[in-house]
Design a protein around this motif. Sequence first.
Motif, PDB file in Angstrom:
ATOM      1  N   GLY A 255       0.798  -1.231   0.000  1.00 52.73           N
ATOM      2  CA  GLY A 255       0.000   0.000   0.000  1.00 52.73           C
ATOM      3  C   GLY A 255       0.820   1.266   0.000  1.00 52.73           C
ATOM      4  O   GLY A 255       0.292   2.363  -0.238  1.00 52.73           O
ATOM      5  N   LYS A 256       2.124   1.162   0.260  1.00 56.29           N
ATOM      6  CA  LYS A 256       2.982   2.353   0.218  1.00 56.29           C
ATOM      7  C   LYS A 256       3.328   2.765  -1.216  1.00 56.29           C
ATOM      8  O   LYS A 256       3.942   3.815  -1.430  1.00 56.29           O
ATOM      9  N   TYR A 257       2.922   1.937  -2.189  1.00 60.32           N
ATOM     10  CA  TYR A 257       3.022   2.355  -3.581  1.00 60.32           C
ATOM     11  C   TYR A 257       1.880   3.306  -3.970  1.00 60.32           C
ATOM     12  O   TYR A 257       1.800   3.754  -5.103  1.00 60.32           O
ATOM     13  N   ASP A 258       1.009   3.609  -3.038  1.00 58.89           N
ATOM     14  CA  ASP A 258      -0.044   4.606  -3.236  1.00 58.89           C
ATOM     15  C   ASP A 258       0.594   5.998  -3.169  1.00 58.89           C
ATOM     16  O   ASP A 258       1.234   6.347  -2.168  1.00 58.89           O
ATOM     17  N   PRO A 259       0.480   6.840  -4.220  1.00 59.48           N
ATOM     18  CA  PRO A 259       1.062   8.184  -4.173  1.00 59.48           C
ATOM     19  C   PRO A 259       0.615   8.992  -2.957  1.00 59.48           C
ATOM     20  O   PRO A 259       1.362   9.849  -2.468  1.00 59.48           O
ATOM     21  N   GLN A 260      -0.591   8.716  -2.450  1.00 53.73           N
ATOM     22  CA  GLN A 260      -1.066   9.435  -1.268  1.00 53.73           C
ATOM     23  C   GLN A 260      -0.203   9.120  -0.046  1.00 53.73           C
ATOM     24  O   GLN A 260       0.053   9.990   0.788  1.00 53.73           O
ATOM     25  N   PHE A 261       0.249   7.871   0.065  1.00 50.53           N
ATOM     26  CA  PHE A 261       1.129   7.523   1.182  1.00 50.53           C
ATOM     27  C   PHE A 261       2.459   8.250   1.048  1.00 50.53           C
ATOM     28  O   PHE A 261       3.040   8.692   2.048  1.00 50.53           O
ATOM     29  N   GLN A 262       2.962   8.371  -0.159  1.00 47.18           N
ATOM     30  CA  GLN A 262       4.216   9.096  -0.349  1.00 47.18           C
ATOM     31  C   GLN A 262       4.056  10.557   0.058  1.00 47.18           C
ATOM     32  O   GLN A 262       4.976  11.158   0.631  1.00 47.18           O
ATOM     33  N   ARG A 263       2.892  11.145  -0.212  1.00 46.76           N
ATOM     34  CA  ARG A 263       2.628  12.516   0.244  1.00 46.76           C
ATOM     35  C   ARG A 263       2.633  12.583   1.770  1.00 46.76           C
ATOM     36  O   ARG A 263       3.127  13.554   2.360  1.00 46.76           O
TER      37      ARG A 263
ATOM     38  N   GLU B  55     -14.064  -3.297   0.506  1.00 46.20           N
ATOM     39  CA  GLU B  55     -14.124  -1.861   0.244  1.00 46.20           C
ATOM     40  C   GLU B  55     -12.817  -1.294  -0.314  1.00 46.20           C
ATOM     41  O   GLU B  55     -12.707  -0.083  -0.547  1.00 46.20           O
ATOM     42  N   TYR B  56     -11.825  -2.158  -0.518  1.00 45.27           N
ATOM     43  CA  TYR B  56     -10.536  -1.675  -1.009  1.00 45.27           C
ATOM     44  C   TYR B  56     -10.669  -1.110  -2.430  1.00 45.27           C
ATOM     45  O   TYR B  56     -11.333  -1.693  -3.285  1.00 45.27           O
ATOM     46  N   ARG B  57     -10.025   0.024  -2.653  1.00 47.25           N
ATOM     47  CA  ARG B  57      -9.976   0.628  -3.986  1.00 47.25           C
ATOM     48  C   ARG B  57      -8.508   0.743  -4.402  1.00 47.25           C
ATOM     49  O   ARG B  57      -7.710   1.359  -3.704  1.00 47.25           O
ATOM     50  N   ASP B  58      -8.174   0.179  -5.536  1.00 44.09           N
ATOM     51  CA  ASP B  58      -6.782   0.090  -5.985  1.00 44.09           C
ATOM     52  C   ASP B  58      -6.291   1.465  -6.452  1.00 44.09           C
ATOM     53  O   ASP B  58      -6.782   2.011  -7.453  1.00 44.09           O
ATOM     54  N   ARG B  59      -5.313   2.032  -5.709  1.00 44.99           N
ATOM     55  CA  ARG B  59      -4.686   3.283  -6.118  1.00 44.99           C
ATOM     56  C   ARG B  59      -3.172   3.114  -6.269  1.00 44.99           C
ATOM     57  O   ARG B  59      -2.414   4.078  -6.224  1.00 44.99           O
ATOM     58  N   LEU B  60      -2.714   1.871  -6.425  1.00 45.31           N
ATOM     59  CA  LEU B  60      -1.288   1.601  -6.467  1.00 45.31           C
ATOM     60  C   LEU B  60      -0.691   2.005  -7.811  1.00 45.31           C
ATOM     61  O   LEU B  60      -1.276   1.770  -8.874  1.00 45.31           O
TER      62      LEU B  60
END
Length: 759
Positions: free
Chosen positions: A53-61, A123-128
């Motif tokens: 999940g850390k490949y989510d750009p939001q996590f990088q922000r 409920e997971y939505r893929d944002r990777l």
Amino acid sequence: MTFYAHSGTPGDKSDWQPLPEHLKGVAELAAANARPFGMEKAVRVLGLFHDLGKYDPQFQRRLEGADIRVDHSTAGAAKLLELAKGQDRGTAELLAYAVLGHHAGLPDKHNEFGHCFKRRVREYRDRLDPAWKTQLGFGLSGLMPAFVSARVAKATAAFDLSVLTRFLFSCLVDADFKDTEKFYAERENRQVDRDWPALDRSLPDFIARFDAHMAAMPADGTVNRLRRDILAHVRGRARMAPGLFTLTVPTGGGKTLASLGFALDHAGAHGHRRIIYAIPFTSIVDQTADIFRKVLGGEHILEHHSAIDDEEDRPRRKGERPPTSRDRLKLAMQDWAAPVVVTTNVQLFESLFAARTSRARKLHNIAGSIIILDEAQTMPRHLLKPCMRMLDTMARLFGCTIVLCTATQPALGRERPDGRPGFPDGLDLAGRELAPDPEELSRKLRRTRIERVGDMDNMALVEALRSQDQALVIVNSRKHALELYQEAKQAGLDGLVHLTTRQCAAHRRQILADVRTRLDPKAKHPCRVIATSLIEAGVDVDFPRVWRAQAGWDQVMQAAGRCNREGRRERDESVVSVFAPVGYDPPPEIKALVKDTVRALDRHSGDAQSLEAIRSFFEEVYWRLGDMGLDSKYIFDDFILSLDGSSFAFRAAAEKFRMIESKMEPVIVAIDDTSRDAVKKLAIEKISSGNLARELQSYIVQTPPRAREMLIRNGHVLFEQPGLREMQFAVLKKDSLYRKEVGLLWDTPDYLAAEDMII
């Protein structure tokens, strides 16, 4: 775009940890953790997917400082379930539990809360970012080796797989912690926890030390000769195949050293990875650890009993951010990597049934161990069936050897000695007794006479003590022990000693050393001890007379083990008087056992100390409780397999599996230079909480939650360095509330001080 797992210097990413580096590092560490039970491939996948999940750009922000919350624990689980096919789908589901829980703890498959497995995945939505597919190499076939699958028993498959999931989870969270710890330690000069040597490297030295210690032991007298014979026989069986064993030796027969000798030889013969010695009471862990340190050397013994909570379950205040990976490095967690671990039954079994990351972290280090359960008869009866099934699973799936070590062997085998059916769903113990002829040992080592004396109030007990220069009274509660001690003190009795769990382990060690000096036949000093049941199991003292408040028959027998222990006196002169305390009801957990004891005594009045009488008592107890009473929390119902897959309720089971129903909370009493120095070190950020927790555990008093809350509310107890250590280290600030003779008096902490104590 470069993806990161952990941040470093703000604004300068040159010292940040790249995400692929972290995932691959955790994967290799986790796979090494799983090697002892054959699940390396599955756990390597687990390491690669846990922070997907850390490949989510939001996590990088978020890493860059954005004030946003990002769930990074669901993505890996959802992708595992999406990508795994065929037979590997079931194993992927087990891995998904671990990924979902690697920060907050293993989830339930279904519950009414949003954090359950089913709802999170649905409920997971893929944002990777698709970069993860090229940066990570993985395969999702052959995740469950055939030899592991073959060890899963068809009748107990759901339970077996739930335990396997916890061990997979343990491999992951320990590896995640260590990789993160290494990253920050290199950048912040942070002290990491110590590395322990492997048992196989230490074993030749351990065995040489053990042999030298035993050669120096006294050899004169009947009891000492019997101890040597028992030891020789037990060590002679060390080459038997690993698995389940019993060691039935009466108190005073040298069980502790005999079981240690067996464990050393058995590990040498079969390559076990460590020795874990589990004891029922916190109060005697320190004594057993001291014995092991004396025999084997202290640098390789981990003593772990008084847990300083890691605060994972602490409710977060509204708006409070969840802890980061760096925050978790502050937590006091033990991983049981030492070659020899001395702990409590509570630590062992509640860890084996745990959902929390801190408790479960140590599990993978239990695989391939020799587990010695001292005083096995003390396992709580309302959880007995789950405990028995766990021991069976540990032996079958994880290569453990387990020794049920006791003077009063409970009837836990599938068959009785006479071949009749035994304990329901019991253990396969046929032909696995380590001691030579337990029935004959019971007769040879019988050194006391037990009598029932009816009602006795405190005045009568004080007069009984007055009639003996050296005597022991054991009662069922701290309240009774304290009040009896106060009355005996007021009556002017010499040589009075109060022993209770109100005192910290460091003081109890000093008190017991003084008691042994007083009891030395050459000294003959007055020694009148008033104690709770903590003195019964494993405490090496020898009184001429003992009074024991009514309790379970096994407790009465343990009390008898403190009377004429060395066989220096005539049996008929060494009396254990069992009395009914006036004004003090037995605790609820032993009220029914008192009646069971009376029935067993009536049935075996001619030979009340025989093994047959003991078996009769336990059978009476188990018969009365029945199947439902031996799993009164319905733990088995929390683990179900169906055509739709698993339905495991890890959190629900962990919450219900409480070996001690009344949860206690630790208070540190810094009463000497060692403890005061350790408290000062809490201010030094680079010293790990785990190291400091080990230094301070001998200075802990476990208190009822309301009592600790009142102590905190009145300013008598404060959390030390909460910014660095969370709410973990609660330290007594009002020294007058603690006295060596009586321990910590928390009953009225809003006004109580030294001048109020009537001693």
